[in-house]
Design a protein around this motif. Structure first.
Motif, PDB file in Angstrom:
ATOM      1  N   ASP A 154       0.852  -1.186   0.000  1.00  0.00           N
ATOM      2  CA  ASP A 154       0.000   0.000   0.000  1.00  0.00           C
ATOM      3  C   ASP A 154       0.891   1.241   0.000  1.00  0.00           C
ATOM      4  O   ASP A 154       1.719   1.424   0.904  1.00  0.00           O
ATOM      5  N   ASN A 155       0.713   2.096  -0.997  1.00  0.00           N
ATOM      6  CA  ASN A 155       1.574   3.263  -1.161  1.00  0.00           C
ATOM      7  C   ASN A 155       0.723   4.528  -1.265  1.00  0.00           C
ATOM      8  O   ASN A 155      -0.246   4.571  -2.032  1.00  0.00           O
ATOM      9  N   SER A 156       1.107   5.553  -0.499  1.00  0.00           N
ATOM     10  CA  SER A 156       0.421   6.840  -0.532  1.00  0.00           C
ATOM     11  C   SER A 156       1.460   7.943  -0.664  1.00  0.00           C
ATOM     12  O   SER A 156       2.513   7.906  -0.012  1.00  0.00           O
ATOM     13  N   LEU A 157       1.144   8.927  -1.502  1.00  0.00           N
ATOM     14  CA  LEU A 157       2.039  10.057  -1.741  1.00  0.00           C
ATOM     15  C   LEU A 157       1.240  11.346  -1.693  1.00  0.00           C
ATOM     16  O   LEU A 157       0.133  11.424  -2.245  1.00  0.00           O
ATOM     17  N   LEU A 158       1.772  12.371  -1.043  1.00  0.00           N
ATOM     18  CA  LEU A 158       1.133  13.676  -0.940  1.00  0.00           C
ATOM     19  C   LEU A 158       2.133  14.748  -1.324  1.00  0.00           C
ATOM     20  O   LEU A 158       3.244  14.796  -0.779  1.00  0.00           O
ATOM     21  N   PHE A 159       1.748  15.620  -2.270  1.00  0.00           N
ATOM     22  CA  PHE A 159       2.576  16.735  -2.729  1.00  0.00           C
ATOM     23  C   PHE A 159       1.841  18.033  -2.431  1.00  0.00           C
ATOM     24  O   PHE A 159       0.646  18.160  -2.731  1.00  0.00           O
ATOM     25  N   GLN A 160       2.565  19.022  -1.843  1.00  0.00           N
ATOM     26  CA  GLN A 160       1.921  20.268  -1.425  1.00  0.00           C
ATOM     27  C   GLN A 160       2.805  21.459  -1.792  1.00  0.00           C
ATOM     28  O   GLN A 160       4.030  21.393  -1.670  1.00  0.00           O
ATOM     29  N   VAL A 161       2.159  22.540  -2.200  1.00  0.00           N
ATOM     30  CA  VAL A 161       2.843  23.794  -2.505  1.00  0.00           C
ATOM     31  C   VAL A 161       2.045  24.928  -1.885  1.00  0.00           C
ATOM     32  O   VAL A 161       0.827  25.018  -2.083  1.00  0.00           O
ATOM     33  N   CYS A 162       2.733  25.790  -1.118  1.00  0.00           N
ATOM     34  CA  CYS A 162       2.093  26.943  -0.488  1.00  0.00           C
ATOM     35  C   CYS A 162       2.767  28.206  -0.990  1.00  0.00           C
ATOM     36  O   CYS A 162       3.996  28.259  -1.133  1.00  0.00           O
ATOM     37  N   SER A 163       1.978  29.248  -1.233  1.00  0.00           N
ATOM     38  CA  SER A 163       2.523  30.489  -1.773  1.00  0.00           C
ATOM     39  C   SER A 163       3.274  31.313  -0.730  1.00  0.00           C
ATOM     40  O   SER A 163       4.067  32.179  -1.086  1.00  0.00           O
ATOM     41  N   ASP A 164       3.054  31.062   0.552  1.00  0.00           N
ATOM     42  CA  ASP A 164       3.734  31.811   1.614  1.00  0.00           C
ATOM     43  C   ASP A 164       4.060  30.851   2.750  1.00  0.00           C
ATOM     44  O   ASP A 164       3.294  30.698   3.698  1.00  0.00           O
ATOM     45  N   GLU A 165       5.217  30.185   2.648  1.00  0.00           N
ATOM     46  CA  GLU A 165       5.590  29.203   3.657  1.00  0.00           C
ATOM     47  C   GLU A 165       6.070  29.840   4.950  1.00  0.00           C
ATOM     48  O   GLU A 165       6.223  29.131   5.948  1.00  0.00           O
ATOM     49  N   ASP A 166       6.343  31.145   4.954  1.00  0.00           N
ATOM     50  CA  ASP A 166       6.678  31.814   6.208  1.00  0.00           C
ATOM     51  C   ASP A 166       5.466  31.895   7.131  1.00  0.00           C
ATOM     52  O   ASP A 166       5.608  31.949   8.353  1.00  0.00           O
ATOM     53  N   VAL A 167       4.287  31.934   6.553  1.00  0.00           N
ATOM     54  CA  VAL A 167       3.049  31.991   7.334  1.00  0.00           C
ATOM     55  C   VAL A 167       2.469  30.602   7.538  1.00  0.00           C
ATOM     56  O   VAL A 167       2.047  30.233   8.636  1.00  0.00           O
ATOM     57  N   LEU A 168       2.457  29.799   6.482  1.00  0.00           N
ATOM     58  CA  LEU A 168       1.870  28.460   6.534  1.00  0.00           C
ATOM     59  C   LEU A 168       2.877  27.450   6.000  1.00  0.00           C
ATOM     60  O   LEU A 168       2.853  27.090   4.823  1.00  0.00           O
ATOM     61  N   PRO A 169       3.798  26.982   6.838  1.00  0.00           N
ATOM     62  CA  PRO A 169       4.798  26.005   6.377  1.00  0.00           C
ATOM     63  C   PRO A 169       4.181  24.631   6.186  1.00  0.00           C
ATOM     64  O   PRO A 169       3.353  24.185   6.976  1.00  0.00           O
ATOM     65  N   LEU A 170       4.604  23.945   5.116  1.00  0.00           N
ATOM     66  CA  LEU A 170       4.126  22.607   4.807  1.00  0.00           C
ATOM     67  C   LEU A 170       5.281  21.791   4.240  1.00  0.00           C
ATOM     68  O   LEU A 170       6.131  22.327   3.525  1.00  0.00           O
ATOM     69  N   PRO A 171       5.341  20.496   4.531  1.00  0.00           N
ATOM     70  CA  PRO A 171       6.333  19.654   3.846  1.00  0.00           C
ATOM     71  C   PRO A 171       5.961  19.507   2.376  1.00  0.00           C
ATOM     72  O   PRO A 171       4.792  19.319   2.037  1.00  0.00           O
ATOM     73  N   ARG A 172       6.957  19.632   1.512  1.00  0.00           N
ATOM     74  CA  ARG A 172       6.671  19.565   0.088  1.00  0.00           C
ATOM     75  C   ARG A 172       6.181  18.176  -0.325  1.00  0.00           C
ATOM     76  O   ARG A 172       5.296  18.036  -1.175  1.00  0.00           O
ATOM     77  N   LEU A 173       6.730  17.142   0.290  1.00  0.00           N
ATOM     78  CA  LEU A 173       6.390  15.774  -0.095  1.00  0.00           C
ATOM     79  C   LEU A 173       6.277  14.913   1.156  1.00  0.00           C
ATOM     80  O   LEU A 173       7.114  15.003   2.066  1.00  0.00           O
TER      81      LEU A 173
END
Length: 274
Positions: free
Chosen positions: A116-135
């Protein structure tokens, strides 16, 4: 708003449809009371924040016959309230865009080996305010097999044995503020948190589920492995956990109590089962 469309392209799976779905939502809400007002020993503010606007649109496809699902979502967040590196509530004046895409693919080999494999990709326009892991990745690889059946051919004991793996790319994981009871941003350390590997054995014995797990088995396997659930808060170290989950409930029409329970009415039986 939401929409869903199903069709059946596979002749060998006439009861397994391909599902296409889309959704849209928008909200406008006031910040909560403690984002506006705070009076404590360490923090004090009296803000006049405006309403928070949250608009989201997304699409999803599910193909059960191939054990594949994928989704694409876009969010626009205006007047977002966040906590800075000092734990002070702030409101972002500009809008923030977040784009996320996920993919899940399950592979079953000989009805025994499950991948079972799951992948999540995320991009935020302002990571200083809302940081997210890219992958972010999550893999669950295990063997599932039947150990014992009864005379009627029903499963009595079924087991799973395998590993669960978690990994995310480096990001500024939030810090925990115990004085406020909230998570706030930090820009000191980028945490990779991975890979985190748990080995497990699950046994389904009739109604009881018995498990044993070696949690964080990969500790010290890698030179740059940092295991933190939040900034300065260490994650669970390598440990063995064992347990059992055994739900107790009654079955209508079976056992000596069936006649007495029938006199109390179907509503009472349902309440006992719940």
């Amino acid at each position: 708003a939401s929409a869903d469309y199903r069709f059946y392209p596979f002749r060998k799976a006439r009861t397994s449809p391909v599902s296409l779905s889309a959704s849209f939502s928008t909200s406008l809400r006031d910040p909560d009371y403690y984002q506006q007002n705070m009076y404590s020993n360490h923090y004090i503010w009296n803000n006049g924040f405006g309403k928070i606007s949250d608009t989201r649109v997304g699409g999803r496809i599910d193909i059960p016959w191939w054990r594949v699902s994928a989704s694409l979502d876009y969010g626009l967040l205006a007047n977002h309230v966040w906590y800075d590196t000092l734990g002070v509530a702030r409101q972002n004046s500009s809008a923030i865009s977040v784009l996320s895409a996920s993919l899940r693919k399950d592979i079953v080999i000989a009805n025994l080996l499950h991948l079972d494999n799951s992948l999540l990709f995320q991009v935020c326009s302002d990571e200083d305010v809302l940081p997210l892991p890219r992958l972010a990745l999550n893999g669950k690889y295990f063997l599932q097999f039947i150990v014992q059946r009864n005379d009627a051919g029903q499963k009595v004991l079924e087991m799973q044995a395998g590993a669960n793996i978690l990994y995310n790319t480096p990001w500024y994981a939030p810090a925990w503020n115990p004085a406020l009871g909230v998570f706030h941003n930090q820009n000191e350390v980028r945490y990779e948190n991975g890979p985190i590997i748990d080995f497990f054995v699950n046994a389904q014995w009739k109604r009881a589920c018995i498990f044993i797990k070696l949690e964080n088995a990969a500790q010290r396997w890698f030179d740059t492995a940092d295991y933190f659930s939040a900034h300065h808060y260490i994650n669970t170290q390598r440990i063995i956990k064992m347990g059992m989950y055994w739900p107790f409930y009654t079955q209508p029409g079976k056992g000596r109590g069936s006649s007495s329970s029938s006199s109390s009415g179907p509503g009472k039986r349902q309440e006992i089962m719940q």
